[in-house]
Design a protein around this motif. Structure first.
Motif, PDB file in Angstrom:
ATOM      1  N   ARG A   1       1.146  -1.402   0.093  1.00 31.89           N
ATOM      2  CA  ARG A   1      -0.136   0.249   0.278  1.00 31.89           C
ATOM      3  C   ARG A   1       0.818   1.395   0.035  1.00 31.89           C
ATOM      4  O   ARG A   1       0.797   1.825  -0.167  1.00 31.89           O
ATOM      5  CB  ARG A   1      -0.876   0.316   1.534  1.00 31.89           C
ATOM      6  N   SER A   2       1.932   0.908   0.371  1.00 31.09           N
ATOM      7  CA  SER A   2       3.363   2.369   0.933  1.00 31.09           C
ATOM      8  C   SER A   2       3.162   2.922  -0.818  1.00 31.09           C
ATOM      9  O   SER A   2       4.005   4.286  -1.306  1.00 31.09           O
ATOM     10  CB  SER A   2       3.988   1.942   1.550  1.00 31.09           C
ATOM     11  N   LEU A   3       3.217   1.879  -1.533  1.00 26.55           N
ATOM     12  CA  LEU A   3       3.474   2.398  -2.800  1.00 26.55           C
ATOM     13  C   LEU A   3       2.674   3.385  -3.803  1.00 26.55           C
ATOM     14  O   LEU A   3       1.635   3.497  -3.546  1.00 26.55           O
ATOM     15  CB  LEU A   3       3.438   1.413  -4.417  1.00 26.55           C
ATOM     16  N   ASP A   4       3.052   4.377  -4.945  1.00 27.45           N
ATOM     17  CA  ASP A   4       2.190   5.419  -5.487  1.00 27.45           C
ATOM     18  C   ASP A   4       1.243   4.082  -6.187  1.00 27.45           C
ATOM     19  O   ASP A   4       1.678   3.311  -6.864  1.00 27.45           O
ATOM     20  CB  ASP A   4       3.290   5.699  -6.633  1.00 27.45           C
ATOM     21  N   GLU A   5       0.075   5.026  -5.979  1.00 24.54           N
ATOM     22  CA  GLU A   5      -0.474   4.159  -6.827  1.00 24.54           C
ATOM     23  C   GLU A   5      -0.319   3.614  -8.359  1.00 24.54           C
ATOM     24  O   GLU A   5      -0.829   3.066  -9.310  1.00 24.54           O
ATOM     25  CB  GLU A   5      -2.163   4.856  -7.101  1.00 24.54           C
ATOM     26  N   THR A   6       0.480   4.185  -9.390  1.00 20.42           N
ATOM     27  CA  THR A   6       0.596   4.089 -10.829  1.00 20.42           C
ATOM     28  C   THR A   6       1.213   3.376 -10.263  1.00 20.42           C
ATOM     29  O   THR A   6       1.648   2.809 -11.768  1.00 20.42           O
ATOM     30  CB  THR A   6       1.516   5.432 -11.285  1.00 20.42           C
ATOM     31  N   GLU A   7       1.668   2.574  -9.433  1.00 18.90           N
ATOM     32  CA  GLU A   7       2.492   1.165  -9.347  1.00 18.90           C
ATOM     33  C   GLU A   7       2.210   0.435  -8.719  1.00 18.90           C
ATOM     34  O   GLU A   7       2.531  -1.309  -8.690  1.00 18.90           O
ATOM     35  CB  GLU A   7       3.831   1.423  -8.963  1.00 18.90           C
ATOM     36  N   ARG A   8       0.383   0.099  -8.818  1.00 17.25           N
ATOM     37  CA  ARG A   8      -0.214  -0.217  -7.854  1.00 17.25           C
ATOM     38  C   ARG A   8      -0.828  -0.673  -9.005  1.00 17.25           C
ATOM     39  O   ARG A   8      -1.656   0.058  -9.732  1.00 17.25           O
ATOM     40  CB  ARG A   8      -0.813  -0.398  -6.570  1.00 17.25           C
TER      41      ARG A   8
END
Length: 439
Positions: A169-176
């Motif tokens: 969840r700590s990743l940027d939403e563009t990387e999820r």
């Protein structure tokens, strides 16, 4: 001055020197034996360690696939959507827009969500299988039309991966694969008790699918069953008959020597060569359909036959000559001697070799790839001529897909495959222990 050594003390000195040399040699041999024992212990320990690590890695990745995330939604079986005419015609009920009912349930859960992109992200929390689930319920019980129920529906693969903690969840939403607003909606559903993990029956009841949450191994299981059925029905009787003939009836000459050498060589031929042979003979020459369990069984029979023949001959050789001599001495013919006395005593060893050969065939994928059993098959095969795949090939197909949910299913399929192989090898050991005769 040193006193001269007497003749009587010379043998004692010689014996003492010999003992010293022998003791030194014994110490060296004992040290070498100890080192060799430690080398063997270290090798076995390393082997067991790697096996434990491999199984631990597979199980840690695969066991979550046996559980699937579901979302509870309020579903109103609106007659205007399902059956506007009120005819209750099965064709009308089957073609209704059940996805609209799912979307209505999602909007009821989150009434403040607006905008096409926001609504599309909201609807993406639920799998496309949800509409099929509602369709199945209505077709089984048309009385549901007009009712409103709380129904657990299959969540999407991204939601399932998030709930299982496999998305950072700590990743940027563009990387999820899942966006921030979807994460918030999932958290709200979880806080309201509307999300839970249930046993994944789809894994064992469905065929392959492009959607990870809807993919199952039943098609591969049935394909493996039909393929091994053909393999056993062909290879076991032919292998046993060949072993009996070569060991009991065939004359010992140059031709039988050539046959024996070729059988031993065939047992060491790479499996993909049998796949090329099956492609050239069974498909190109005889015109049998590609991806059919019948062709797969024929190819695996060719690969398994040498193993069964060699094991069968070894089992026949283990029967004491006194059994043969006693039967012949009582007036039995050679055929009666083999059929009534030698073969029943050798049959446990033959069965053991056959099961081990079948376990090898169960884990093979290379020859089946050559005959087209690598195709994407959605429907569960119902016969020997239907397109099918097998468990090892299904593992190969899923391992090449990028979705994280397919990693779980790949490991789960490997676990099922290993379980069947361990079961078959365990059955071979049980038969050997149960029926083995010692003379």
């Amino acid at each position: 001055m040193n006193k001269p050594t007497s003749a009587a003390s010379a043998p004692a000195i010689l014996n003492r020197d010999i003992k010293t040399i022998v003791n030194a040699g014994l110490k060296r041999r004992h040290a070498a034996e100890t080192r060799f024992r430690w080398y063997g212990l270290i090798a076995v320990s390393l082997g067991l360690l790697f096996v434990v690590l491999m199984f631990g890695n597979i199980i840690s990745k695969g066991y979550p696939a046996f559980w699937q995330t579901y979302i509870q939604l309020p579903i109103k079986f609106d007659p205007a959507v399902i059956d506007p005419q009120g005819s209750r015609d099965p064709k009308t009920l089957e073609s209704a827009d059940y996805a609209a009912l799912v979307r209505a349930g999602m909007r009821q859960m989150f009434p403040k969500v607006e905008g096409r992109l926001e609504l599309r992200a909201l609807y993406g929390l639920v799998s496309s299988n949800a509409a099929l689930e509602l369709q199945s319920r209505v077709l089984q019980n048309p009385a549901l039309i007009g009712a409103e129920q709380e129904i657990w529906l299959l969540a999407s693969a991204d939601v399932d991966t998030l709930v299982k903690g496999n998305i950072d969840r700590s990743l940027d939403e563009t990387e999820r694969p899942i966006k921030d607003n979807q994460v918030g909606w999932v958290d709200k559903l979880k806080a309201a008790g509307k999300i839970e993990k249930q046993f994944n029956t789809i894994l064992f009841s469905s065929g392959d699918s492009r959607e990870p949450e809807m993919a199952g191994i039943r098609g591969a299981l049935m394909g493996s069953f039909y393929t091994l059925l053909v393999t056993f029905l062909l290879s076991f009787p032919i292998g046993v008959a060949t072993a009996v003939y070569l060991e009991e009836f065939a004359p010992k000459n140059r031709w039988t020597d050539i046959i024996e050498v070729n059988i031993n060589n065939l047992a060491a031929v790479p499996s993909i060569v049998f796949g090329l042979l099956g492609l050239a003979v069974f498909i190109n020459f005889f015109g049998l359909p590609r991806s059919a369990p019948l062709v797969g069984g024929l190819v695996l029979s060719l690969m398994t036959l040498p193993v069964i023949i060699i094991a069968g001959r070894a089992a026949l050789t283990s029967v004491p000559p006194s059994i043969r001599e006693a039967a012949l001495g009582m007036g039995a013919s050679k055929l009666q001697m083999v059929g009534h006395h030698v073969l029943p005593l050798a049959m446990p060893g033959m069965l053991t070799g056959s099961i081990i050969g079948m376990a090898r065939a169960l884990g093979e994928s290379a020859p089946l790839l050559m005959i087209g059993m690598v195709a994407f098959i959605v429907d569960v095969p119902k016969g020997l001529m239907d397109p099918a795949t097998v468990l090892p090939v299904q593992v190969y197909l899923w391992s090449d897909l990028p979705e994280r949910a397919f990693v779980e299913r790949t490991s789960a399929a490997i676990m099922v495959l290993l379980a069947f192989m361990i079961l078959m090898n365990g059955l071979a050991i049980l038969l050997r222990k149960r029926f083995e005769r010692r003379w």
